[in-house]
Write a protein that holds these residues in place. Structure first.
Motif, PDB file in Angstrom:
ATOM      1  N   VAL A  39      41.652  30.875  -2.516  1.00 18.32           N
ATOM      2  CA  VAL A  39      40.245  31.285  -2.452  1.00 18.32           C
ATOM      3  C   VAL A  39      39.381  30.069  -2.098  1.00 18.32           C
ATOM      4  CG1 VAL A  39      38.332  32.395  -3.666  1.00 18.32           C
ATOM      5  CG2 VAL A  39      40.691  33.094  -4.153  1.00 18.32           C
ATOM      6  N   ALA A  40      39.633  28.958  -2.753  1.00 19.51           N
ATOM      7  CA  ALA A  40      38.900  27.728  -2.448  1.00 19.51           C
ATOM      8  C   ALA A  40      39.171  27.273  -1.026  1.00 19.51           C
ATOM      9  CB  ALA A  40      39.288  26.635  -3.439  1.00 19.51           C
ATOM     10  N   ALA A  41      40.405  27.441  -0.567  1.00 22.88           N
ATOM     11  CA  ALA A  41      40.754  27.056   0.806  1.00 22.88           C
ATOM     12  C   ALA A  41      39.876  27.784   1.808  1.00 22.88           C
ATOM     13  CB  ALA A  41      42.227  27.359   1.074  1.00 22.88           C
ATOM     14  N   ASP A  42      39.656  29.077   1.577  1.00 25.65           N
ATOM     15  CA  ASP A  42      38.841  29.864   2.505  1.00 25.65           C
ATOM     16  C   ASP A  42      37.353  29.571   2.336  1.00 25.65           C
ATOM     17  OD1 ASP A  42      41.004  30.996   3.699  1.00 25.65           O
ATOM     18  OD2 ASP A  42      40.867  32.924   2.693  1.00 25.65           O
ATOM     19  N   ALA A  43      36.920  29.341   1.107  1.00 23.10           N
ATOM     20  CA  ALA A  43      35.508  29.046   0.873  1.00 23.10           C
ATOM     21  C   ALA A  43      35.115  27.743   1.559  1.00 23.10           C
ATOM     22  CB  ALA A  43      35.230  28.972  -0.625  1.00 23.10           C
ATOM     23  N   TYR A  44      35.995  26.747   1.482  1.00 23.55           N
ATOM     24  CA  TYR A  44      35.708  25.493   2.181  1.00 23.55           C
ATOM     25  C   TYR A  44      35.905  25.658   3.689  1.00 23.55           C
ATOM     26  CZ  TYR A  44      36.150  20.936   4.238  1.00 23.55           C
ATOM     27  OH  TYR A  44      35.979  19.862   5.071  1.00 23.55           O
ATOM     28  N   GLY A  45      37.000  26.259   4.087  1.00 29.83           N
ATOM     29  CA  GLY A  45      37.317  26.383   5.502  1.00 29.83           C
ATOM     30  C   GLY A  45      36.255  27.117   6.291  1.00 29.83           C
ATOM     31  N   ALA A  46      35.606  28.088   5.658  1.00 33.41           N
ATOM     32  CA  ALA A  46      34.561  28.848   6.345  1.00 33.41           C
ATOM     33  C   ALA A  46      33.434  27.948   6.822  1.00 33.41           C
ATOM     34  CB  ALA A  46      34.015  29.939   5.424  1.00 33.41           C
ATOM     35  N   THR A  47      33.200  26.847   6.111  1.00 37.50           N
ATOM     36  CA  THR A  47      32.121  25.943   6.517  1.00 37.50           C
ATOM     37  C   THR A  47      32.416  25.296   7.868  1.00 37.50           C
ATOM     38  OG1 THR A  47      33.072  24.002   5.385  1.00 37.50           O
ATOM     39  CG2 THR A  47      31.657  25.448   4.082  1.00 37.50           C
ATOM     40  N   LEU A  48      33.681  25.243   8.250  1.00 34.74           N
ATOM     41  CA  LEU A  48      34.057  24.611   9.518  1.00 34.74           C
ATOM     42  C   LEU A  48      33.527  25.385  10.721  1.00 34.74           C
ATOM     43  CD1 LEU A  48      37.768  23.681   8.701  1.00 34.74           C
ATOM     44  CD2 LEU A  48      35.775  22.164   8.654  1.00 34.74           C
ATOM     45  N   ILE A  49      33.327  26.694  10.549  1.00 31.39           N
ATOM     46  CA  ILE A  49      32.785  27.491  11.657  1.00 31.39           C
ATOM     47  C   ILE A  49      31.341  27.904  11.381  1.00 31.39           C
ATOM     48  CG2 ILE A  49      35.083  28.350  12.290  1.00 31.39           C
ATOM     49  CD1 ILE A  49      34.172  31.104  11.169  1.00 31.39           C
ATOM     50  N   GLY A  50      30.727  27.242  10.398  1.00 33.61           N
ATOM     51  CA  GLY A  50      29.323  27.514  10.107  1.00 33.61           C
ATOM     52  C   GLY A  50      29.082  28.727   9.238  1.00 33.61           C
TER      53      GLY A  50
END
Length: 341
Positions: free
Chosen positions: A300-311
């Protein structure tokens, strides 16, 4: 003349069966055939996959039992150094995993380990629709070095699997290092009760379930329905059947999958990121080189952080809140022990 029947060495007699015996035997044969037909129906699930449904829901928890370490990160972000013009995926994967305590913390000697990349699309690595083959290769090497008995690479592709495995570069990269590469053949699926809100019973790729450890290796990218896809949505690649039906309630189905599959480790490939027109892309102009790898045990944290990479922001991704509320992981990745390397 004797009234006894002429016996034969095999126990048979010359007496012909009566009409009544013939009718009885035909009835018995019909019963056997009918039973076989019922069994055949039980072994053929509604998605067209030959399998037998398990009696009860059995979530798969592959998390390592190794003791936690205060010295190890809970979320590691490996980026290119300022003086690195073109860092290798191998170097970034190693930095991220080392920050998590090293692969030996997660993989034991003799383990059978499945590496689950995204091999969904008939695309080249430059399109960033599939996991970067160099990221997969780096993990294969680390897992073997940690003492694994066998490493398996597998995914259920959306396009033709043979083309996806070849064009993505993953087949060659993994097989060349000694990994077993498994195609999603129909006989490898078994209908399983998942006990999810949407995913109650579904055909599952058994190769992913029959391992000692599972490493989830998604590519970070845009998705036209989910908005962002990486770790949690990558479990779609373990489903058979007509999984496009799940798009009607995609956020809940993603959370159902994340609750069913608890990986040993998550390594997110953000070497080149598909910024728009996901999930399959196809236009190089839609991608952006980021030279980043993220490692964590919290999908869940992986996706929450990763989403910031595409704004994107976690508040715009409903499946994150569903998973967070179910206790699968945290959407507040900043509260973890974060280490940038």
């Amino acid at each position: 003349m004797s009234d006894e029947k002429d016996a034969r060495p095999n126990g048979r007699t010359d007496e012909k069966p009566s009409r009544r015996d013939v009718i009885k035997r035909v009835g018995q044969t019909a019963g056997v055939l009918a039973g076989a037909a019922v069994l055949g129906r039980l072994l053929w699930d509604r998605g067209g996959t030959a399998s037998a449904a398990t009696a009860t829901a059995q979530a798969r928890d592959f998390r390592s039992k190794a003791a936690s370490s205060q010295d190890a990160a809970e979320l590691a972000i490996a980026r290119a150094k300022s003086d690195e013009a073109e860092p290798s995926a191998d170097a970034l994967v190693r930095r991220a995993v080392d920050a998590m305590g090293g692969m030996q913390r997660f993989i034991g000697r003799g383990d059978v380990v499945v590496i689950k990349p995204n091999i969904g699309w008939d695309r080249l690595p430059i399109h960033a629709a599939n996991t970067n083959p160099d990221v997969v290769a780096a993990l294969v090497k680390l897992v073997l070095d940690a003492g694994a008995k066998k490493v398996v690479v597998a995914d259920a592709s959306c396009n033709d699997p043979h083309r996806c495995y070849q064009r993505s570069g993953i087949w060659r990269a993994a097989y060349g290092l000694g990994a077993e590469v498994v195609l999603p053949d129909e006989h490898r699926f078994r209908t399983t009760r998942m006990n999810g809100e949407i995913l109650d019973e579904w055909p599952i790729f058994t190769t992913l379930m029959d391992a000692d450890k599972v490493i989830n290796v998604p590519v970070a990218k845009h998705h036209n329905l989910a908005k962002y896809t990486a770790a949690m949505k990558n479990w779609y690649g373990m489903l058979g059947g007509r999984r496009n039906r799940l798009h009607q309630n995609i956020d809940t189905s993603i959370a159902d999958l994340a609750g069913f599959m608890r990986p040993t480790l998550v390594v997110v490939d953000a070497m080149r990121v598909l910024m728009r027109n996901g999930p399959q892309g196809g236009n190089i102009d839609d991608t952006k080189v980021m030279n980043t790898v993220v490692a964590t045990t919290d999908q869940v944290a992986a996706d929450a952080y990763g989403a910031t990479l595409i704004g994107q922001h976690r508040d715009n991704l409903p499946y994150l809140k569903v998973a967070h509320d179910r206790g699968i992981g945290t959407m507040f990745w900043e509260k973890l022990r974060v280490r940038e390397v």
